[in-house]
Motif scaffolding. Sequence first.
Motif, PDB file in Angstrom:
ATOM      1  N   PHE A 259      17.937  87.134  76.655  1.00 39.64           N
ATOM      2  CA  PHE A 259      17.341  87.677  77.869  1.00 39.64           C
ATOM      3  C   PHE A 259      16.302  88.704  77.450  1.00 39.64           C
ATOM      4  O   PHE A 259      16.554  89.480  76.531  1.00 39.64           O
ATOM      5  N   PRO A 260      15.170  88.774  78.025  1.00 44.66           N
ATOM      6  CA  PRO A 260      14.540  88.032  79.114  1.00 44.66           C
ATOM      7  C   PRO A 260      13.787  86.792  78.633  1.00 44.66           C
ATOM      8  O   PRO A 260      13.192  86.080  79.431  1.00 44.66           O
ATOM      9  N   ASN A 261      13.798  86.560  77.323  1.00 45.01           N
ATOM     10  CA  ASN A 261      13.078  85.404  76.770  1.00 45.01           C
ATOM     11  C   ASN A 261      13.439  84.119  77.510  1.00 45.01           C
ATOM     12  O   ASN A 261      12.570  83.303  77.807  1.00 45.01           O
ATOM     13  N   ARG A 262      14.737  83.944  77.764  1.00 41.52           N
ATOM     14  CA  ARG A 262      15.230  82.720  78.390  1.00 41.52           C
ATOM     15  C   ARG A 262      14.528  82.472  79.721  1.00 41.52           C
ATOM     16  O   ARG A 262      14.088  81.359  80.007  1.00 41.52           O
ATOM     17  N   MET A 263      14.412  83.511  80.525  1.00 40.52           N
ATOM     18  CA  MET A 263      13.808  83.347  81.857  1.00 40.52           C
ATOM     19  C   MET A 263      12.338  82.953  81.746  1.00 40.52           C
ATOM     20  O   MET A 263      11.879  82.039  82.429  1.00 40.52           O
ATOM     21  N   ILE A 264      11.622  83.619  80.894  1.00 35.88           N
ATOM     22  CA  ILE A 264      10.186  83.352  80.754  1.00 35.88           C
ATOM     23  C   ILE A 264       9.942  82.015  80.075  1.00 35.88           C
ATOM     24  O   ILE A 264       9.133  81.204  80.532  1.00 35.88           O
ATOM     25  N   LEU A 265      10.650  81.765  78.985  1.00 34.81           N
ATOM     26  CA  LEU A 265      10.412  80.534  78.222  1.00 34.81           C
ATOM     27  C   LEU A 265      10.884  79.292  78.975  1.00 34.81           C
ATOM     28  O   LEU A 265      10.296  78.213  78.807  1.00 34.81           O
ATOM     29  N   ASN A 266      11.919  79.415  79.803  1.00 31.23           N
ATOM     30  CA  ASN A 266      12.341  78.275  80.635  1.00 31.23           C
ATOM     31  C   ASN A 266      11.231  77.882  81.597  1.00 31.23           C
ATOM     32  O   ASN A 266      11.005  76.696  81.837  1.00 31.23           O
ATOM     33  N   LEU A 267      10.537  78.874  82.136  1.00 36.22           N
ATOM     34  CA  LEU A 267       9.416  78.588  83.036  1.00 36.22           C
ATOM     35  C   LEU A 267       8.280  77.880  82.299  1.00 36.22           C
ATOM     36  O   LEU A 267       7.545  77.086  82.885  1.00 36.22           O
ATOM     37  N   LEU A 268       8.141  78.164  81.015  1.00 38.17           N
ATOM     38  CA  LEU A 268       7.077  77.553  80.210  1.00 38.17           C
ATOM     39  C   LEU A 268       7.501  76.243  79.548  1.00 38.17           C
ATOM     40  O   LEU A 268       6.731  75.625  78.834  1.00 38.17           O
ATOM     41  N   GLY A 269       8.760  75.839  79.785  1.00 38.00           N
ATOM     42  CA  GLY A 269       9.223  74.544  79.280  1.00 38.00           C
ATOM     43  C   GLY A 269       9.905  74.583  77.921  1.00 38.00           C
ATOM     44  O   GLY A 269      10.141  73.536  77.327  1.00 38.00           O
ATOM     45  N   TYR A 270      10.234  75.753  77.423  1.00 41.31           N
ATOM     46  CA  TYR A 270      10.934  75.845  76.140  1.00 41.31           C
ATOM     47  C   TYR A 270      12.431  75.740  76.368  1.00 41.31           C
ATOM     48  O   TYR A 270      12.968  76.368  77.267  1.00 41.31           O
ATOM     49  N   GLU A 271      13.058  74.929  75.565  1.00 41.17           N
ATOM     50  CA  GLU A 271      14.509  74.754  75.662  1.00 41.17           C
ATOM     51  C   GLU A 271      15.105  74.867  74.269  1.00 41.17           C
ATOM     52  O   GLU A 271      14.403  74.761  73.264  1.00 41.17           O
ATOM     53  N   THR A 272      16.419  75.031  74.230  1.00 35.48           N
ATOM     54  CA  THR A 272      17.075  75.052  72.930  1.00 35.48           C
ATOM     55  C   THR A 272      16.969  73.664  72.299  1.00 35.48           C
ATOM     56  O   THR A 272      16.856  72.657  72.991  1.00 35.48           O
ATOM     57  N   VAL A 273      16.979  73.641  71.007  1.00 32.00           N
ATOM     58  CA  VAL A 273      16.894  72.383  70.259  1.00 32.00           C
ATOM     59  C   VAL A 273      18.317  71.975  69.907  1.00 32.00           C
ATOM     60  O   VAL A 273      19.057  72.741  69.295  1.00 32.00           O
ATOM     61  N   SER A 274      18.698  70.771  70.321  1.00 33.24           N
ATOM     62  CA  SER A 274      20.026  70.297  69.943  1.00 33.24           C
ATOM     63  C   SER A 274      19.914  69.657  68.563  1.00 33.24           C
ATOM     64  O   SER A 274      18.930  69.006  68.248  1.00 33.24           O
ATOM     65  N   TYR A 275      20.896  69.885  67.769  1.00 32.83           N
ATOM     66  CA  TYR A 275      20.881  69.355  66.411  1.00 32.83           C
ATOM     67  C   TYR A 275      22.291  69.343  65.865  1.00 32.83           C
ATOM     68  O   TYR A 275      23.177  70.016  66.363  1.00 32.83           O
ATOM     69  N   THR A 276      22.435  68.549  64.854  1.00 30.96           N
ATOM     70  CA  THR A 276      23.657  68.594  64.070  1.00 30.96           C
ATOM     71  C   THR A 276      23.219  69.004  62.674  1.00 30.96           C
ATOM     72  O   THR A 276      22.090  68.748  62.262  1.00 30.96           O
TER      73      THR A 276
END
Length: 181
Positions: A147-164
Amino acid sequence: MKVNKTVIITLSAVVMTIILCVFATQGFQNKAIGLEEQILTASSDIEVQEKRRVDLIYNLVDTVKEYDKHEAETLKNIVEARGSKGGDISDVTTVLSAVTEAYPDLKSNENYKQLMTELTVTENMMLDYRTNYNKQIKEYNRYVRKFPNRMILNLLGYETVSYTYLEYNSPSNATKDLFNE
């Protein structure tokens, strides 16, 4: 006049707030872009090392095979020379001396040692690069979820990267006897 000053101050505050928000948003985005680039670089490093491994294995195996053939042929010539001369040790010594001068170091085990050393180094590098890749993914995901990165970056289309975790699992059809033709 008092109203005009208030309006100007209010408009200036709004404009400054907007500019501040734009710069803050751009700062969050720039950091996310940098982290994404680190992930791509780490992934590329792994691919480079995988190619190095394949090239190294084939080149070293071919080198060792050819040297083994040469050494076997040389030893066969020595044995044949000893047998054809009725076991005369002086003739064998002459042949052995000639072979030693032409090929002074008949030690294919050194080639095997070098092969194993190079493969070990390559595998250790692969491990380091995989560890770095996993670290970069974790760092990116941690940044995007804060937070607050999550709120701003979600609006810009950034999501966590799923990986194994990238781990090396030898394929079931991997060559097991490299030196058997």
